[in-house]
Design a protein around this motif. Structure first.
Motif, mmCIF file in Angstrom:
data_model
loop_
_atom_site.group_PDB
_atom_site.id
_atom_site.type_symbol
_atom_site.label_atom_id
_atom_site.label_comp_id
_atom_site.label_asym_id
_atom_site.label_seq_id
_atom_site.Cartn_x
_atom_site.Cartn_y
_atom_site.Cartn_z
ATOM 1 N N MET A 1 0.841 -1.172 0.000
ATOM 2 C CA MET A 1 0.000 0.000 0.000
ATOM 3 C C MET A 1 0.891 1.241 0.000
ATOM 4 O O MET A 1 1.844 1.329 0.776
ATOM 5 C CB MET A 1 -0.903 -0.020 1.225
ATOM 6 N N PRO A 2 0.581 2.213 -0.839
ATOM 7 C CA PRO A 2 1.414 3.416 -0.891
ATOM 8 C C PRO A 2 1.260 4.244 0.382
ATOM 9 O O PRO A 2 0.225 4.225 1.033
ATOM 10 C CB PRO A 2 0.882 4.169 -2.106
ATOM 11 N N SER A 3 2.322 4.948 0.702
ATOM 12 C CA SER A 3 2.272 5.831 1.869
ATOM 13 C C SER A 3 2.407 7.275 1.406
ATOM 14 O O SER A 3 2.909 7.546 0.317
ATOM 15 C CB SER A 3 3.383 5.479 2.851
ATOM 16 N N ILE A 4 1.945 8.166 2.248
ATOM 17 C CA ILE A 4 2.045 9.593 1.956
ATOM 18 C C ILE A 4 3.018 10.203 2.940
ATOM 19 O O ILE A 4 2.881 10.022 4.154
ATOM 20 C CB ILE A 4 0.672 10.279 2.067
ATOM 21 N N GLN A 5 4.010 10.885 2.415
ATOM 22 C CA GLN A 5 4.947 11.593 3.276
ATOM 23 C C GLN A 5 4.576 13.068 3.255
ATOM 24 O O GLN A 5 4.373 13.657 2.193
ATOM 25 C CB GLN A 5 6.371 11.403 2.782
ATOM 26 N N THR B 1 -1.295 17.890 -9.241
ATOM 27 C CA THR B 1 -0.737 17.107 -8.143
ATOM 28 C C THR B 1 -1.258 15.678 -8.145
ATOM 29 O O THR B 1 -0.498 14.715 -8.022
ATOM 30 C CB THR B 1 -1.041 17.773 -6.791
ATOM 31 N N VAL B 2 -2.572 15.535 -8.297
ATOM 32 C CA VAL B 2 -3.168 14.202 -8.312
ATOM 33 C C VAL B 2 -2.655 13.423 -9.516
ATOM 34 O O VAL B 2 -2.310 12.230 -9.402
ATOM 35 C CB VAL B 2 -4.717 14.276 -8.295
ATOM 36 N N GLY B 3 -2.577 14.068 -10.658
ATOM 37 C CA GLY B 3 -2.044 13.405 -11.848
ATOM 38 C C GLY B 3 -0.622 12.932 -11.634
ATOM 39 O O GLY B 3 -0.273 11.797 -11.988
ATOM 40 N N LYS B 4 0.178 13.769 -11.013
ATOM 41 C CA LYS B 4 1.568 13.405 -10.736
ATOM 42 C C LYS B 4 1.642 12.218 -9.759
ATOM 43 O O LYS B 4 2.426 11.285 -9.974
ATOM 44 C CB LYS B 4 2.289 14.619 -10.149
ATOM 45 N N LEU B 5 0.811 12.240 -8.735
ATOM 46 C CA LEU B 5 0.801 11.145 -7.752
ATOM 47 C C LEU B 5 0.326 9.840 -8.382
ATOM 48 O O LEU B 5 0.874 8.772 -8.119
ATOM 49 C CB LEU B 5 -0.058 11.502 -6.547
ATOM 50 N N VAL B 6 -0.696 9.909 -9.218
ATOM 51 C CA VAL B 6 -1.231 8.709 -9.862
ATOM 52 C C VAL B 6 -0.202 8.134 -10.836
ATOM 53 O O VAL B 6 0.028 6.920 -10.879
ATOM 54 C CB VAL B 6 -2.570 9.005 -10.581
ATOM 55 N N LEU B 7 0.419 8.998 -11.621
ATOM 56 C CA LEU B 7 1.431 8.538 -12.580
ATOM 57 C C LEU B 7 2.630 7.903 -11.875
ATOM 58 O O LEU B 7 3.229 6.950 -12.387
ATOM 59 C CB LEU B 7 1.901 9.685 -13.471
ATOM 60 N N ALA B 8 2.938 8.391 -10.683
ATOM 61 C CA ALA B 8 4.050 7.813 -9.928
ATOM 62 C C ALA B 8 3.731 6.393 -9.464
ATOM 63 O O ALA B 8 4.641 5.593 -9.243
ATOM 64 C CB ALA B 8 4.372 8.694 -8.727
ATOM 65 N N GLU B 9 2.451 6.079 -9.355
ATOM 66 C CA GLU B 9 2.024 4.754 -8.927
ATOM 67 C C GLU B 9 2.040 3.740 -10.069
ATOM 68 O O GLU B 9 1.991 2.542 -9.838
ATOM 69 C CB GLU B 9 0.611 4.803 -8.325
ATOM 70 N N LEU B 10 2.040 4.227 -11.298
ATOM 71 C CA LEU B 10 1.979 3.313 -12.455
ATOM 72 C C LEU B 10 3.313 2.656 -12.743
ATOM 73 O O LEU B 10 4.348 2.993 -12.459
ATOM 74 C CB LEU B 10 1.506 4.064 -13.703
#
Length: 150
Positions: free
Chosen positions: A1-5, A141-150
């Motif tokens: 599960m991803p974490s948020i820092q 920001t959301v786009g950047k976070l989602v793309l980082a998960e791919l």
């Protein structure tokens, strides 16, 4: 599960989001003062058309009430945008949040004159600018976070 820092400087975003509490409190005081001056009893939300035609203070109450209501309609979206954008760009989030809050103050002052067109002076423009900036920054920001998960 991803974490948020939480990044350094996130406290600025929290401060900007938290300032909406003071904005709401200040607007509530203005509404209650205008209500009392207009003689509009609870639970009546707005002065009726006949009351407005008979009294300038009733119109001022309606305008003050509407400025507060309009702020309440948009506050949750802006708080969320500040907090989400702040996860990556805390200073941008805090700055845009501050612009939105300051714009809402000017918006309320203008609208509360009893001349509804004054709501769109500097205050309406500033709050819209802050809100639009937050919307765009959050989307990025959301786009950047989602793309980082791919």
């Amino acid at each position: 599960m991803p974490s948020i820092q939480v990044p350094e400087g996130y406290s600025y975003a929290i401060a900007a989001a938290s300032s909406t509490i003071l904005l709401n409190f200040w607007q509530s005081i203005r509404v209650n003062t205008a209500r009392k001056q207009a003689g509009i009893a609870y639970p009546q939300l707005y002065a009726e058309k006949a009351e407005v035609q008979a009294s300038k203070s009733a119109l001022i109450f309606n305008c003050t009430q509407r400025a507060h209501q309009n702020t309440l309609e948009t506050t949750p979206h802006n708080i969320l945008a500040i907090l989400v954008t702040g996860l990556t760009y805390p200073c941008v989030a805090a700055g845009l949040g501050a612009v939105w809050v300051f714009g809402r103050v000017l918006y309320t002052i203008g609208y509360s004159t009893g001349e509804p067109s004054k709501r769109n002076s500097r205050g309406g423009f500033l709050s819209s600018l802050g809100s639009l900036g937050l919307m765009l920054a959050t989307t990025f920001t959301v786009g950047k976070l989602v793309l980082a998960e791919l």
